[in-house]
Motif scaffolding. Sequence first.
Motif, PDB file in Angstrom:
ATOM      1  N   PHE A  63       0.858  -1.242   0.095  1.00 35.72           N
ATOM      2  CA  PHE A  63       0.019   0.200   0.153  1.00 35.72           C
ATOM      3  C   PHE A  63       1.006   1.413  -0.106  1.00 35.72           C
ATOM      4  CE2 PHE A  63      -3.321   3.032   1.775  1.00 35.72           C
ATOM      5  CZ  PHE A  63      -4.177   2.593   0.897  1.00 35.72           C
ATOM      6  N   ALA A  64       0.302   2.371  -0.522  1.00 41.70           N
ATOM      7  CA  ALA A  64       1.148   3.569  -0.585  1.00 41.70           C
ATOM      8  C   ALA A  64       1.371   4.061   0.696  1.00 41.70           C
ATOM      9  CB  ALA A  64       0.462   4.643  -1.432  1.00 41.70           C
ATOM     10  N   LYS A  65       2.584   4.700   1.019  1.00 39.51           N
ATOM     11  CA  LYS A  65       2.812   5.410   2.222  1.00 39.51           C
ATOM     12  C   LYS A  65       1.816   6.363   2.844  1.00 39.51           C
ATOM     13  CE  LYS A  65       7.812   4.664   2.039  1.00 39.51           C
ATOM     14  NZ  LYS A  65       9.114   5.503   2.281  1.00 39.51           N
ATOM     15  N   LEU A  66       1.475   6.661   3.978  1.00 38.72           N
ATOM     16  CA  LEU A  66       0.543   7.407   4.514  1.00 38.72           C
ATOM     17  C   LEU A  66       1.124   8.335   5.440  1.00 38.72           C
ATOM     18  CD1 LEU A  66      -2.166   4.655   5.255  1.00 38.72           C
ATOM     19  CD2 LEU A  66      -2.324   6.432   3.419  1.00 38.72           C
ATOM     20  N   LYS A  67       0.911   9.688   5.106  1.00 42.23           N
ATOM     21  CA  LYS A  67       1.309  10.651   6.130  1.00 42.23           C
ATOM     22  C   LYS A  67       0.405  10.923   7.223  1.00 42.23           C
ATOM     23  CE  LYS A  67       4.422  12.914   2.893  1.00 42.23           C
ATOM     24  NZ  LYS A  67       5.812  12.591   3.531  1.00 42.23           N
ATOM     25  N   ALA A  68       0.542  10.752   8.621  1.00 39.48           N
ATOM     26  CA  ALA A  68      -0.157  11.184   9.557  1.00 39.48           C
ATOM     27  C   ALA A  68       0.403  12.000  10.639  1.00 39.48           C
ATOM     28  CB  ALA A  68      -0.694   9.741   9.993  1.00 39.48           C
ATOM     29  N   GLN A  69      -0.420  12.391  11.665  1.00 36.30           N
ATOM     30  CA  GLN A  69      -0.087  12.796  12.807  1.00 36.30           C
ATOM     31  C   GLN A  69      -0.436  12.286  13.910  1.00 36.30           C
ATOM     32  OE1 GLN A  69      -1.273  16.997  13.052  1.00 36.30           O
ATOM     33  NE2 GLN A  69      -0.167  17.685  11.342  1.00 36.30           N
ATOM     34  N   VAL A  70       0.379  12.078  14.989  1.00 39.32           N
ATOM     35  CA  VAL A  70      -0.195  11.434  16.201  1.00 39.32           C
ATOM     36  C   VAL A  70      -1.092  12.245  16.901  1.00 39.32           C
ATOM     37  CG1 VAL A  70       1.113  10.676  18.577  1.00 39.32           C
ATOM     38  CG2 VAL A  70       2.540  10.439  16.423  1.00 39.32           C
ATOM     39  N   ARG A  71      -2.112  11.398  17.359  1.00 40.59           N
ATOM     40  CA  ARG A  71      -3.189  11.958  18.228  1.00 40.59           C
ATOM     41  C   ARG A  71      -3.155  11.536  19.689  1.00 40.59           C
ATOM     42  NH1 ARG A  71      -5.514  15.845  16.771  1.00 40.59           N
ATOM     43  NH2 ARG A  71      -7.563  15.303  17.575  1.00 40.59           N
ATOM     44  N   TRP A  72      -2.544  10.428  19.854  1.00 38.73           N
ATOM     45  CA  TRP A  72      -2.228   9.997  21.247  1.00 38.73           C
ATOM     46  C   TRP A  72      -1.348   8.918  21.340  1.00 38.73           C
ATOM     47  CZ3 TRP A  72      -3.165   4.758  22.064  1.00 38.73           C
ATOM     48  CH2 TRP A  72      -4.218   4.488  21.216  1.00 38.73           C
ATOM     49  N   ALA A  73      -0.556   8.726  22.214  1.00 36.76           N
ATOM     50  CA  ALA A  73       0.544   7.450  22.351  1.00 36.76           C
ATOM     51  C   ALA A  73       0.657   7.277  23.814  1.00 36.76           C
ATOM     52  CB  ALA A  73       1.821   8.127  21.709  1.00 36.76           C
ATOM     53  N   GLY A  74       1.125   5.872  24.041  1.00 32.28           N
ATOM     54  CA  GLY A  74       1.291   5.344  25.283  1.00 32.28           C
ATOM     55  C   GLY A  74       1.202   3.990  25.410  1.00 32.28           C
ATOM     56  N   ASN A  75       1.709   3.210  26.403  1.00 31.84           N
ATOM     57  CA  ASN A  75       1.417   1.683  26.720  1.00 31.84           C
ATOM     58  C   ASN A  75       1.685   1.202  25.346  1.00 31.84           C
ATOM     59  OD1 ASN A  75       0.979   2.372  29.226  1.00 31.84           O
ATOM     60  ND2 ASN A  75      -1.285   2.879  28.869  1.00 31.84           N
ATOM     61  N   GLY A  76       2.607   1.294  24.653  1.00 34.29           N
ATOM     62  CA  GLY A  76       2.636   0.427  23.627  1.00 34.29           C
ATOM     63  C   GLY A  76       1.658   0.626  22.345  1.00 34.29           C
TER      64      GLY A  76
END
Length: 110
Positions: A63-76
């Motif tokens: 699949f084509a690469k997707l650009k994104a932004q982090v909305r939330w992160a944590g606990n793996g």
Amino acid sequence: MTILTIRKHKRFAVRQTARLSGFGKRPSTGLLVEVSLDGGRLAIAGSDKLTIDQPVTIDIAGFAKLKAQVRWAGNGLVGLRFDQPLHNCELDELLQSCRPELGSTLAMRA
């Protein structure tokens, strides 16, 4: 008590290896576990190093690469919002590459 969460787009469970770049020196490999028209959820080590609104790129085999932004992160885990929401046909193609055993038009049935 039940908590009702209203979401803009239906989410689909998947299990697909994905590489996330945009943090650290080299891309990190994780597991894409959920996807929708406008984002996804990725299980990945080092998610605590990510910050909200950080730009990243997701590379999924087939699949084509997707650009994104982090909305939330944590606990793996990390929640991502795509810079450009997918069209139904693009989501269908992505689901095909992640879940080929289910046949076509998955997104169209949502």
